[in-house]
Every structure is written in C-alpha cells, then in structure tokens.
Scaffold this active site. Structure first.
Site, PDB file in Angstrom:
ATOM      1  N   HIS A 143      -7.925  -5.438  -0.602  1.00  0.00           N
ATOM      2  CA  HIS A 143      -6.668  -4.742  -0.285  1.00  0.00           C
ATOM      3  C   HIS A 143      -6.025  -5.351   0.958  1.00  0.00           C
ATOM      4  O   HIS A 143      -6.695  -5.617   1.941  1.00  0.00           O
ATOM      5  CB  HIS A 143      -6.972  -3.259  -0.062  1.00  0.00           C
ATOM      6  CG  HIS A 143      -5.766  -2.385   0.015  1.00  0.00           C
ATOM      7  ND1 HIS A 143      -4.960  -2.129  -1.069  1.00  0.00           N
ATOM      8  CD2 HIS A 143      -5.228  -1.701   1.050  1.00  0.00           C
ATOM      9  CE1 HIS A 143      -3.984  -1.306  -0.708  1.00  0.00           C
ATOM     10  NE2 HIS A 143      -4.116  -1.046   0.572  1.00  0.00           N
ATOM     11  N   SER A 146       0.827  -1.207   0.000  1.00  0.00           N
ATOM     12  CA  SER A 146       0.000   0.000   0.000  1.00  0.00           C
ATOM     13  C   SER A 146       0.863   1.259   0.000  1.00  0.00           C
ATOM     14  O   SER A 146       1.668   1.457  -0.906  1.00  0.00           O
ATOM     15  CB  SER A 146      -0.962  -0.043   1.202  1.00  0.00           C
ATOM     16  OG  SER A 146      -1.989   0.903   1.071  1.00  0.00           O
ATOM     17  N   ASP A 181      -9.603  -5.083  -4.988  1.00  0.00           N
ATOM     18  CA  ASP A 181      -8.980  -3.886  -4.420  1.00  0.00           C
ATOM     19  C   ASP A 181      -9.258  -2.685  -5.324  1.00  0.00           C
ATOM     20  O   ASP A 181      -9.099  -2.764  -6.548  1.00  0.00           O
ATOM     21  CB  ASP A 181      -7.471  -4.125  -4.306  1.00  0.00           C
ATOM     22  CG  ASP A 181      -6.715  -2.981  -3.661  1.00  0.00           C
ATOM     23  OD1 ASP A 181      -7.361  -2.026  -3.167  1.00  0.00           O
ATOM     24  OD2 ASP A 181      -5.472  -3.041  -3.657  1.00  0.00           O
TER      25      ASP A 181
END
Length: 392
Positions: A364, A237, A332
């Site tokens: 995610h 991320s 995601d």
C-alpha cells in the site's frame, strides 16, 4: 500534446504508512534539511494560523515523539488520573486518551511551500475558508514561466485513513511537487479536516467546498495557468475514496466552471462487511479496518456504508466523468477492492471506461515510500499518459 518524457523526483520521504502491513518506516528526509525558522514560515500567515486554531480548539493535539524527555513524562503524570489511560488505540495512526488528548503517531510533520530548486515547481498556500480551516497548497510547474498555454488542472486529496497526514506533510508535498513537474500540470492539494476532531462526513464536505472554490476561478494562479476544461481528481488511499465521491457529486450536482475529464484512484480505500479475495485470510486486519472506519465516521451504518462500499451506492452509475484510472498494488490488502470497483463500474449505468494498473510485488502507498523505484516511476508515467490521452 505529448506528455513529458523525463522523470524528476524530490529527495526521499521521511514518513510512510502502510495499511496493508501496518508498519511505519522512518527515513532521513526533507524536513530535517529545513530550519525551524523555515518550517515556522508556514504559520506566519495569520489566516492560516487562525484556521488551524479553529480546527484544534476542541482537543489538544499532541504529536508523538520517539525522543520524549523524562521532564515531559513527569508533566503528563501531574495531569488527571485519566491522562495516561487510553480510550481508543488505533495504532499506527493515533491514540485517544481518556482525558480527550489525541496523540497522532504518524503524519504530524509539515514543510512550507517553496520554489523547488530541483524541479522548478513553485507552491503556495491558500486559505479557502477561515471559518472551517479548509485550505490548499497550489503548485505550478516551471513551464508556466515560459509559456502562456493553459495546463490540465489536478485536484489532489491526500491519504491517511481520514485521521492523519495533511496536504503539507513532507511526503505529500514531495509527491505532488514531483507529479506536477513530470505531468506538467497545475495542482491543488486539498487540506480537509480530519477525524476524530472533525469526524466524517466533514472531510467530504470540506473537499466539495474546496472544489466550489476552484470552480469560482477566483485565484490568480488558477486563472492564469489552469485549463478548467481539463480537470482531474486524484488521490491515494482515503484520498482516492474522496476523489471517487467528489466525482459522484460532479455527476449528481455538477459545478459550473469545471469540466471533469477523469479521476485517478491510487490504492483506493474501499471496504465492505463481506470479505472478498485475499481479505478472507486477513481476519485481524479486517477487524482493524472495520474499527478504524467506525472511529472516523461514528454515524456510519458500518462497512457497507456507501461512503466506503461502492457496491452499496445506488448513485455509482452517476460518476461525473468518462474515464477512470485505478492503480493497485499486488501485496496491498485493498488490492481486491480496486479490481472489484472496476467490475462494479462496468456493470453500472455509467458509460465511461475504467482502466486498472497493478504494481507487482508492492505494498500500500509504496510510491510514497519509494518514489524512485521502477514500479513508482511506471505508475507515474501511466498517470501522466492517462491525463494526456487523446491529445495531440
């Protein structure tokens, strides 16, 4: 060298965060198996304590608690009239009150370094800069006790939207611990400063400072066990975003003492003003991510800032490695940005090879929430294979 075949994981993770779905499940976790005394050992080192005090001296950081007592509520009520008024609400990450308080909703738990009984991985904490609070958690696998052969070095950057989580969070400690055991590598998990107390681009500068420290070869574990000719940057991320930018700086500035072989970007946090792919049907979430980016980087030019949108970065072709692995998840919201990143690299002047692995049906950072799921194990095996690609 052939990568190890066996998989080993730490216990379930106590906290997870999904940008795509915006939910925070809480599970019975490792933190609750440690006593308060054990957790407090993380702060027994005076330098670490000083570092954290420096980081937090400008604002009082309050960890959110689902079991707040009525007495603490009464204490807050006695503060100024602004104490309960929210200035900025960035749930499920954090809230900022008008009196300056920062209430982190997620990523507030920590665990100390350890010798993991299940994996044999040993970890310890190092202060890189007492002045800024930049530090790191180092990991070495069990094999270092049995062989003198130097191992690949992975520098890991944790996620959390640039504003929550730390290198000492249970979910990141457990994941890096399991990764080190499976991949048989040495790892440095970087603790960079977070917004809003320390807004971007400070996290990038802190991460570069950590890499300079790694390149100095001044730490005993790294000198004894790490192969500085086989270095990888990795992150998930926001941490994947940092890993990408550190790769760019290696290409434009370089660091004597480190040879970057590749970068691993897991569910990378890239964005842009113009919606692509499935983003067009998620207008509300897009607004949320736009706002979060501006919140963590007040001086940004917006969602087309090269820091968040590689398509707008003229330096993209200067990536300082020859191999990239991008891991994405089907459900995601950032999925299409991962595919787009590959397209951008292939069209740039960069002469390397980029691979993409997509996990079907996953959200995610699913691998942090459920590391023992089949897709989580498959992704870890792919990353290990990527690291050892081309070795005997």
């Amino acid at each position: 060298m052939n990568p190890p075949n066996s998989l080993s994981f730490s216990p379930p993770l106590p906290l997870s965060l999904s940008i795509g779905k915006f939910f925070i499940p809480r599970l019975p976790g490792v933190l609750h198996t440690h006593t308060v005394a054990q957790v407090s050992t993380l702060y027994n080192n005076s330098a670490l304590l000083s570092s954290r005090n420096l980081r937090k001296q400008s604002l009082q950081v309050l960890a959110a608690s689902s079991s707040s007592s009525s007495s603490s509520s009464s204490s807050l009520a006695m503060d100024s009239s602004n104490s309960a008024e929210i200035a900025h609400d960035h749930s499920p990450f954090l809230k900022i009150y008008k009196d300056g308080r920062v209430e982190r909703i997620a990523g507030t738990e920590i665990v100390p370094p350890s010798l993991d009984a299940q994996t044999g991985v040993e970890s310890k904490d190092i202060v890189i800069s007492p002045e800024t609070g930049v530090s790191a958690r180092l990991y070495i696998p069990k094999s270092t006790k049995e062989s003198q052969k130097k191992l690949p070095l992975v520098v890991y950057f944790h996620g959390g939207g640039f504003c929550i989580e730390t290198a000492f969070s249970p979910q990141y400690h457990n994941y890096v611990n399991s990764f080190v055991a499976e991949a048989n590598v040495v790892a440095v998990s970087v603790e960079y400063r977070r917004a809003p107390e320390d807004p971007l681009p400070i996290a990038y500068d802190d991460s570069w400072a950590a890499l300079k420290w790694v390149a100095s070869h001044s730490e005993e574990w790294l000198k004894n066990y790490a192969d500085f000719e086989r270095v990888y940057f990795a992150g998930d991320s926001a941490g994947a975003n940092i890993a990408h930018h550190m790769g760019l700086r290696m290409g434009t500035e370089g660091l004597v003492g480190l040879k970057l072989d590749g970068i691993v970007l897991v569910h990378p946090y890239f964005w842009g003003e113009e919606a692509i792919g499935g983003e067009a049907t998620e207008a509300e979430k897009k607004v949320h991510i736009d706002r979060l980016w501006r919140f963590t980087f007040p001086a940004t030019s917006g969602s087309d800032d090269p820091y968040i949108n590689p398509a707008k970065d003229p330096k993209l072709g200067s990536l300082g490695c020859r191999r990239v692995l991008v891991c994405i998840a089907e459900k995601d919201l950032l999925r299409d940005r991962g595919w787009y990143y590959r397209e951008l690299l292939e069209k740039s002047e960069w002469e390397g090879v980029v691979e993409v692995m997509e996990a079907p049906g996953e959200e995610h950072v699913f691998h942090l929430m459920n590391p023992t799921c089949e897709n989580g194990k498959a992704m870890l095996k792919r990353i290990v294979s990527f690291i050892y690609q081309g070795e005997d």
